[in-house]
Design a protein around this motif. Structure first.
Motif, PDB file in Angstrom:
ATOM      1  N   UNK A 100     -47.216  24.400  41.199  1.00 22.96           N
ATOM      2  CA  UNK A 100     -47.267  25.491  42.167  1.00 22.96           C
ATOM      3  C   UNK A 100     -45.831  25.769  42.598  1.00 22.96           C
ATOM      4  N   UNK A 101     -45.380  27.005  42.372  1.00 23.37           N
ATOM      5  CA  UNK A 101     -43.993  27.334  42.702  1.00 23.37           C
ATOM      6  C   UNK A 101     -43.945  28.522  43.652  1.00 23.37           C
ATOM      7  N   UNK A 102     -42.866  28.555  44.411  1.00 27.08           N
ATOM      8  CA  UNK A 102     -42.578  29.668  45.310  1.00 27.08           C
ATOM      9  C   UNK A 102     -41.202  30.200  44.894  1.00 27.08           C
ATOM     10  N   UNK A 103     -41.110  31.505  44.639  1.00 23.92           N
ATOM     11  CA  UNK A 103     -39.865  32.043  44.078  1.00 23.92           C
ATOM     12  C   UNK A 103     -39.595  33.451  44.613  1.00 23.92           C
ATOM     13  N   UNK A 104     -38.306  33.785  44.592  1.00 25.80           N
ATOM     14  CA  UNK A 104     -37.852  35.145  44.929  1.00 25.80           C
ATOM     15  C   UNK A 104     -37.492  35.852  43.620  1.00 25.80           C
ATOM     16  N   UNK A 105     -37.664  37.185  43.620  1.00 21.02           N
ATOM     17  CA  UNK A 105     -37.337  37.932  42.400  1.00 21.02           C
ATOM     18  C   UNK A 105     -36.970  39.373  42.726  1.00 21.02           C
ATOM     19  N   UNK A 106     -36.159  39.947  41.853  1.00 23.49           N
ATOM     20  CA  UNK A 106     -35.955  41.389  41.755  1.00 23.49           C
ATOM     21  C   UNK A 106     -36.285  41.775  40.321  1.00 23.49           C
ATOM     22  N   UNK A 107     -37.116  42.794  40.147  1.00 18.84           N
ATOM     23  CA  UNK A 107     -37.483  43.279  38.815  1.00 18.84           C
ATOM     24  C   UNK A 107     -36.907  44.675  38.632  1.00 18.84           C
ATOM     25  N   UNK A 108     -36.053  44.856  37.620  1.00 25.48           N
ATOM     26  CA  UNK A 108     -35.386  46.134  37.388  1.00 25.48           C
ATOM     27  C   UNK A 108     -35.507  46.539  35.926  1.00 25.48           C
ATOM     28  N   UNK A 109     -35.323  47.845  35.686  1.00 22.18           N
ATOM     29  CA  UNK A 109     -35.100  48.309  34.322  1.00 22.18           C
ATOM     30  C   UNK A 109     -33.672  47.967  33.929  1.00 22.18           C
ATOM     31  N   UNK A 110     -33.345  48.097  32.668  1.00 22.91           N
ATOM     32  CA  UNK A 110     -32.028  47.697  32.207  1.00 22.91           C
ATOM     33  C   UNK A 110     -30.918  48.636  32.669  1.00 22.91           C
ATOM     34  N   UNK A 111     -31.276  49.817  33.186  1.00 22.87           N
ATOM     35  CA  UNK A 111     -30.255  50.702  33.746  1.00 22.87           C
ATOM     36  C   UNK A 111     -30.008  50.424  35.221  1.00 22.87           C
ATOM     37  N   UNK A 112     -30.654  49.365  35.747  1.00 21.67           N
ATOM     38  CA  UNK A 112     -30.456  48.989  37.143  1.00 21.67           C
ATOM     39  C   UNK A 112     -31.480  49.547  38.098  1.00 21.67           C
ATOM     40  N   UNK A 113     -32.398  50.362  37.613  1.00 23.72           N
ATOM     41  CA  UNK A 113     -33.440  50.923  38.481  1.00 23.72           C
ATOM     42  C   UNK A 113     -34.355  49.810  38.979  1.00 23.72           C
ATOM     43  N   UNK A 114     -34.389  49.608  40.294  1.00 18.30           N
ATOM     44  CA  UNK A 114     -35.218  48.546  40.866  1.00 18.30           C
ATOM     45  C   UNK A 114     -36.675  48.991  40.889  1.00 18.30           C
ATOM     46  N   UNK A 115     -37.543  48.146  40.342  1.00 18.55           N
ATOM     47  CA  UNK A 115     -38.974  48.442  40.316  1.00 18.55           C
ATOM     48  C   UNK A 115     -39.717  47.694  41.417  1.00 18.55           C
ATOM     49  N   UNK A 116     -39.522  46.393  41.473  1.00 18.63           N
ATOM     50  CA  UNK A 116     -40.224  45.561  42.441  1.00 18.63           C
ATOM     51  C   UNK A 116     -39.279  44.476  42.939  1.00 18.63           C
ATOM     52  N   UNK A 117     -39.575  43.974  44.150  1.00 15.99           N
ATOM     53  CA  UNK A 117     -38.787  42.884  44.705  1.00 15.99           C
ATOM     54  C   UNK A 117     -39.643  42.081  45.677  1.00 15.99           C
ATOM     55  N   UNK A 118     -39.497  40.762  45.630  1.00 17.54           N
ATOM     56  CA  UNK A 118     -40.214  39.930  46.594  1.00 17.54           C
ATOM     57  C   UNK A 118     -39.694  40.148  48.009  1.00 17.54           C
ATOM     58  N   UNK A 119     -38.505  40.705  48.123  1.00 16.72           N
ATOM     59  CA  UNK A 119     -37.941  40.981  49.442  1.00 16.72           C
ATOM     60  C   UNK A 119     -38.724  42.070  50.175  1.00 16.72           C
ATOM     61  N   UNK A 120     -39.565  42.780  49.436  1.00 16.53           N
ATOM     62  CA  UNK A 120     -40.396  43.809  50.054  1.00 16.53           C
ATOM     63  C   UNK A 120     -41.550  43.204  50.856  1.00 16.53           C
ATOM     64  N   UNK A 121     -41.731  41.902  50.707  1.00 19.87           N
ATOM     65  CA  UNK A 121     -42.860  41.227  51.362  1.00 19.87           C
ATOM     66  C   UNK A 121     -42.350  40.207  52.386  1.00 19.87           C
TER      67      UNK A 121
END
Length: 542
Positions: free
Chosen positions: A361-382
Motif C-alpha cells: 500500500x503506497x501513498x504518492x504525489x504525481x503530476x501527469x502531463x503530455x510531452x509538450x508540458x500540458x498538465x492533465x492531472x495532479x495529486x495537488x488538486x486534491x
C-alpha cells in the motif's frame, strides 16, 4: 549623333483653320494636360494620326516639332502654320492650300527599337534565400496595363495565379526576361516593349498592335524540379535521447502555408494533433521524409516542393496545382510498439532499505502531463496524496511499473508510451495514442501481503500456535482474544495484516474462517482441523 527612331501611338482630333500664310511663323503648342509622372519624353520627328515612327520623315515638320518632349497621357493642342504643314498646295482635296492645322493630341504609347525590358523593384523581402533562374517553375500574380494605365488583364480578377516555367518560351519574351532574378515575395514593375510582347498583331481585342505592356508582378511561389526538402530547425529541446525512425507513431501540431504566407490548414484550429505512422506512406512523401530524425518537443519549418507534395493537380480549392507547401511543425510525442516505460530517478534518499513492490500500500504525489508540458492531472488538486495497492490493477500498467522499486522520499520522472497507458482511445483529458510524463514522489509505504491473503507471518509463527493464541489459558479463544493476539503480532513486527483494509474486518474474517462450528470461539481441535485444509490455511497464514 545616332538618329533615334520612336514609335508613337496617339489619338488626335484635327481642326482645319484657313488664314493668311504669313500670320504664324512656327508651331504653337498648348500643353493643357501634363501628367505628374513622366519618365520618358518624345524625341525626334513625328507625324500621322495613330501609330507612327518618329524620325523617318513620315510626319509633317510641324507635328515633328509639336510632339517633342511629350509624355504618355499628355494632352496638347498643336497649331501648325501652312509652311510647316502642307503649304500652298494642300493635299488630296482634304486640306486646302495655305491651311493652318490644329491637332488635339493624346499620347498613348512610346517606344524605341533599341528598348530593352525595364525592371523596377517595388518591394523586396528582407531575406532572399534564392532568386528565380531559367527552368524554375513560378506562380505569380500580376496586373497588366498599357502605358496609359488602362488595365488589359489581371490574375487577381480570376483569383488564380499565372503559373509557368521560366526560359522555355511559355510566356512572351519580355516577361520571360523580366521574371528572372526575382525573390519570393518580391513585387516589381516590368515594362515590355511591343517587339518583346505581342508586336504588330497585338493580342485579340485585349492588347492593341505595337503596344508597350506594363506588368506589376508579385512572385507568389517558385521551385525547381530538382529541388529537395528544405528543413529549418527552429528549436530542439535539451536531453534528446531518441529521434524518430520509420515505424514510429507520431503526434504533431502544424501550421500549413504557401510560400507567400497564406494559410491553407492548421491542426491548432482543430485543437487536435495530426497522428500518423512515419515512413509508411500515410502522408505526402515530403512530410514522410521530413518527420524522420526528430526529437520530442522539436520545432521545424519544412518547405516541400510540389513533386513531393500534391503535384500538378493540387487538391480541389484547398491547394493549387504545383504549389510549394511550408509546414511549421511541433512534435508533441512519438512512440513505437516496442517501447517500454522509461524511468529516471531525480532524487533518492541516502538510506533506502525498503522499496515498493506488488501488494504494498503506497501513498504518492504525481503530476501527469503530455510531452509538450500540458498538465492533465495532479495529486495537488486534491486534499491528500493518492493511495493505491501495487499489483491490484488500480492504475495504468505504466504507472504501476514506474511506482515499483521506489523508496519513501524518492522522486522519479516516468515516460509511459500509450500501450502502457490509455492506448489508442485515450481517457478523459488524455488524447488517444498519447505518451504521458509522470513526475512521482513516494510519500508512504506499507508493506503488503500476497494476493488472497489477509495476514502473513514475518518469519516463523509460534509453534504450537493454539497455546500462544489462548492468552488466558482457558482452552478457548473468542473473537476479542483472537483480535488481541493478532494485533500483538502486528505491533511486535511478527506478522502483517493486509494494508488498506479495515483491521477489525480482516480479523473478524480470519476468526470466522477458524470458527468451524460457528459457536463464537476457537478451540484447539478446530485449529488443528485447518491443517487439513491448506487453501484456507494460506488465506490466513495461521
Amino acid at each position: 549623333m545616332d538618329l533615334i527612331i520612336y514609335s508613337l501611338l496617339f489619338a488626335l482630333h484635327v481642326t482645319l483653320v484657313c488664314c493668311s500664310p504669313g500670320l504664324l511663323l512656327d508651331v504653337v503648342i498648348d500643353r493643357y494636360h501634363i501628367p505628374r509622372f513622366c519618365p520618358r519624353e518624345v524625341c525626334g520627328s513625328f507625324t500621322l494620326c495613330s501609330l507612327v515612327f518618329v524620325g523617318l520623315g513620315r510626319l509633317i515638320t510641324g507635328m515633328d516639332r509639336g510632339l517633342q518632349g511629350m509624355c504618355v497621357n499628355e494632352r496638347r493642342r498643336i497649331t501648325v502654320p501652312p509652311h510647316l504643314a502642307y503649304g500652298s498646295i494642300g493635299t488630296g482635296g482634304v486640306i486646302p492650300p495655305d491651311a493652318v492645322l490644329v491637332y488635339d493630341v493624346l499620347l498613348l504609347d512610346i517606344w524605341n527599337t533599341e528598348d530593352e525590358v525595364q525592371i523596377r523593384t517595388i518591394s523586396k523581402p528582407a531575406t532572399c534565400r534564392r532568386t528565380t533562374v531559367v527552368s524554375d517553375f513560378v506562380r505569380y500574380h500580376y496586373n497588366g496595363t498599357l502605358l496609359t494605365g488602362e488595365t488589359f488583364e489581371s490574375s487577381y480578377s480570376r483569383n488564380a495565379t499565372y503559373d509557368t516555367y521560366l526560359g522555355q518560351g511559355d510566356v512572351i519574351k519580355g516577361m520571360d526576361e523580366g521574371l528572372l532574378g526575382m525573390c519570393l515575395g518580391e513585387t516589381r514593375i516590368i515594362i515590355v516593349p511591343p517587339f518583346l510582347a505581342y508586336g504588330e498583331n497585338g493580342y485579340g481585342t485585349v492588347v492593341p498592335p505595337q503596344a508597350t505592356l506594363v506588368f506589376e508582378v508579385l512572385l507568389v511561389d517558385v521551385f525547381n524540379p530538382k529541388d529537395d526538402l528544405i528543413v529549418e530547425v527552429k528549436e530542439v529541446p535539451e536531453g534528446c535521447t531518441r529521434r524518430t525512425v520509420t515505424g514510429d507513431y507520431i503526434r504533431y501540431h502544424y501550421n500549413g502555408t504557401f510560400q507567400d504566407g497564406k494559410a491553407f490548414d492548421s491542426s491548432y484550429q482543430r485543437n487536435s494533433t495530426y497522428n500518423t505512422y512515419i515512413g509508411m506512406g500515410y502522408v505526402i512523401h515530403g512530410m514522410d521524409k521530413a518527420l524522420q530524425g526528430l526529437c520530442m518537443g522539436e520545432k521545424r519549418r519544412i518547405t516541400i516542393p510540389p513533386h513531393m507534395a500534391y503535384g500538378e493537380e493540387g487538391i480541389g480549392e484547398l491547394i493549387p496545382g504545383s504549389a510549394v507547401l511550408v509546414f511549421d511543425i511541433h512534435i508533441i510525442d512519438f512512440h513505437n510498439s516496442k517501447d517500454s516505460v522509461q524511468i529516471q530517478v531525480t532524487r533518492k534518499p541516502q538510506e533506502c532499505n525498503v522499496t515498493s513492490e506488488a501488494d504494498d500500500l503506497i501513498q504518492y504525489r504525481y503530476n501527469c502531463s503530455l510531452m509538450d508540458g500540458t498538465l492533465l492531472y495532479s495529486s495537488d488538486q486534491y486534499d491528500s496524496p493518492s493511495i493505491t495497492i501495487l499489483g491490484a490493477n488500480k492504475v495504468i500498467p505504466g504507472l504501476e511499473e514506474g511506482l515499483s522499486g521506489m523508496c519513501v522520499g524518492e522522486r522519479r520522472e516516468v515516460i509511459i508510451p500509450p500501450h502502457w497507458g490509455h492506448g489508442e482511445n485515450g481517457a478523459g483529458e488524455v488524447p488517444g495514442s498519447a505518451v504521458l510524463m509522470f513526475e512521482l514522489e513516494l510519500m508512504e509505504l506499507q508493506k503488503g501481503v500476497p494476493e488472497g491473503y489477509m495476514f502473513v507471518w514475518l518469519g516463523d509463527g509460534p509453534d504450537p500456535l493454539f497455546p500462544a493464541m489462548d492468552l488466558n489459558g482457558d482452552k478457548e479463544v473468542p473473537l476479542e482474544e483472537f483480535s488481541s493476539f493478532i494485533m500483538i503480532q502486528v505491533k511486535e513486527g511478527k506478522g502483517r495484516l493486509r494494508p488498506g483494509v479495515d483491521a477489525d474486518s480482516i480479523i473478524k474474517d480470519m476468526f470466522n474462517n477458524q470458527d468451524q462450528n460457528k459457536d463464537g470461539k476457537i478451540v484447539e481441535d478446530e485449529l488443528k482441523l485447518k491443517e487439513d485444509e491448506p487453501e484456507q490455511v494460506t488465506r490466513d497464514e495461521l
